[in-house]
Design an enzyme around this catalytic site. Sequence first.
Site, PDB file in Angstrom:
ATOM      1  N   CYS A   1       6.477  -4.282  15.818  1.00  0.00           N
ATOM      2  CA  CYS A   1       5.852  -2.771  16.922  1.00  0.00           C
ATOM      3  C   CYS A   1       4.650  -2.466  17.438  1.00  0.00           C
ATOM      4  O   CYS A   1       4.026  -3.355  16.356  1.00  0.00           O
ATOM      5  CB  CYS A   1       6.267  -1.199  15.835  1.00  0.00           C
ATOM      6  SG  CYS A   1       7.815  -1.151  15.098  1.00  0.00           S
TER       7      CYS A   1
ATOM      8  N   CYS B   1       6.856  -6.402   7.189  1.00  0.00           N
ATOM      9  CA  CYS B   1       7.300  -5.503   8.612  1.00  0.00           C
ATOM     10  C   CYS B   1       8.388  -6.798   9.026  1.00  0.00           C
ATOM     11  O   CYS B   1       7.690  -7.475   8.964  1.00  0.00           O
ATOM     12  CB  CYS B   1       7.539  -4.401   8.749  1.00  0.00           C
ATOM     13  SG  CYS B   1       8.750  -3.522   9.722  1.00  0.00           S
TER      14      CYS B   1
ATOM     15  N   CYS C   1      -1.296   7.522  10.027  1.00  0.00           N
ATOM     16  CA  CYS C   1       0.072   6.546  10.417  1.00  0.00           C
ATOM     17  C   CYS C   1       0.295   5.410  11.212  1.00  0.00           C
ATOM     18  O   CYS C   1      -0.813   5.089  12.141  1.00  0.00           O
ATOM     19  CB  CYS C   1       0.794   7.577  11.038  1.00  0.00           C
ATOM     20  SG  CYS C   1       2.560   6.969  11.660  1.00  0.00           S
TER      21      CYS C   1
ATOM     22  N   GLU D   1       0.813  -1.249   0.209  1.00  0.00           N
ATOM     23  CA  GLU D   1      -0.160   0.269  -0.016  1.00  0.00           C
ATOM     24  C   GLU D   1       0.733   1.022  -0.520  1.00  0.00           C
ATOM     25  O   GLU D   1       2.334   1.382   1.064  1.00  0.00           O
ATOM     26  CB  GLU D   1      -1.275   0.117   1.587  1.00  0.00           C
ATOM     27  CG  GLU D   1      -1.887  -1.167   1.592  1.00  0.00           C
ATOM     28  CD  GLU D   1      -2.632  -1.374   2.404  1.00  0.00           C
ATOM     29  OE1 GLU D   1      -4.099  -1.304   2.094  1.00  0.00           O
ATOM     30  OE2 GLU D   1      -2.682  -0.366   3.904  1.00  0.00           O
TER      31      GLU D   1
ATOM     32  N   CYS E   1       3.292   8.273   0.311  1.00  0.00           N
ATOM     33  CA  CYS E   1       3.709   7.645   1.433  1.00  0.00           C
ATOM     34  C   CYS E   1       4.240   6.592   0.903  1.00  0.00           C
ATOM     35  O   CYS E   1       3.413   6.019   0.564  1.00  0.00           O
ATOM     36  CB  CYS E   1       3.139   7.461   2.663  1.00  0.00           C
ATOM     37  SG  CYS E   1       4.135   7.086   3.778  1.00  0.00           S
TER      38      CYS E   1
ATOM     39  N   CYS F   1       1.864  -0.725  15.625  1.00  0.00           N
ATOM     40  CA  CYS F   1       1.545  -0.438  14.509  1.00  0.00           C
ATOM     41  C   CYS F   1       1.520  -1.546  13.417  1.00  0.00           C
ATOM     42  O   CYS F   1       1.363  -3.092  13.807  1.00  0.00           O
ATOM     43  CB  CYS F   1       2.805  -0.365  13.380  1.00  0.00           C
ATOM     44  SG  CYS F   1       3.062  -0.012  12.125  1.00  0.00           S
TER      45      CYS F   1
END
Length: 396
Positions: A141, A137, A376, A117, A130, A144
């Site tokens: 985290c 990933c 975010c 994305e 962005c 996230c």
Amino acid sequence: MNTPAFLDSPSPVADAPLRSLAGATRAELAAALIEIGAPEREIRMRTAQLWHWIYHQGVASFDDMLNVSKVFRGRLKERFTLARPQIVAEQVSSDGTRKWLIRLDPTHAKDRGAEVECVYIPEEDRGTLCVSSQVGCTLTCAFCHTGTQKLVRNLTAQEIITQVLIARDRLGDFPGGARPADGFVPGGEYRAVSNVVFMGMGEPLYNFDNVRDALGVLSDGDGLSLSKRRITVSTAGVVPRLNDLGAETGAMLAISLHAVRDELRDRLVPLNKKYPIAELLQACRTYPGASNARRITFEYVMLKGINDSPAEARELVRLLKGVPAKINLIPFNPWPGTVFECSDDATIGAFSDIVFNAGYASPVRTPRGRDILAACGQLKSETEKLRARALLAAGA
């Protein structure tokens, strides 16, 4: 009439998939020209021609390269295309933010059509794209959404660059392009995509070589021509690569900090166990090019009752002493299944005041695209779901 030398090169294998040159580096374009037998004395000139048409004009067909001979265009078309990855879905937020789900090369050796994305955030005088640097990933985290998706693979430099090409195509940002009618896009003298931030899916510094090569294309003055001061790379703190990033790219740096104590940051950003806060901040103090004019941005997501006390604001100020810095306070953006909540406005305001009164810029980032999970920390592709469906189908 003499036949051009490159026509003597071998023909492509029948039914072999054509490779796209959209997103290619100069070296890759030169290699493609050698592959079709272009004379060595013409490689530099031909590379410059392709570069101009792909990155300045934004063409998606060799036929649009008006100063390239028909014969040469035909030879290019036998082996290559200028196709972009496929937009699977586009969502437009009520605030004008756009999110694209992009399906990557289905012939890639390590996946079959993985997806990422990327998000476009328009403002009156600029537009920020962005981009993602990995499929999934590896950092996990805690706050996230992307971290709940396992790492599939790194993106190539070409796949990073084509996110920008796709956005500029869709937003009418190349010569002759038309702005979309649905949603706000800066107009007049402003470019639709004026800023690029590596804050999408993935940890950019765990894909350093491809991110570095992509940055070289994005900032090339003869092509996409983005100022290095308008390109920001955000990292959770891969300390050994920070100096390389500054020295080799000149990009602006953002650090996903989110905590002022190692004990808490170990839980929120597990990479901290490898590179603790003191080591990370020392690397920031020596980041090449960092100055009051080129400040490092520290991102701090505001988590209710977790990291938002006045004492933590004061400790943040103490930690950043000697670092040319600004602090972006990010209200937590919720996603399905999260256990975290966003700090209330009064708490965020008090935190910001402490930081500001100590001499640091401390803007509170306005959440954008929350209604389409584009804010975010909310990005997560559908790759895992697609893989699960494929496995079920294969076993049926």
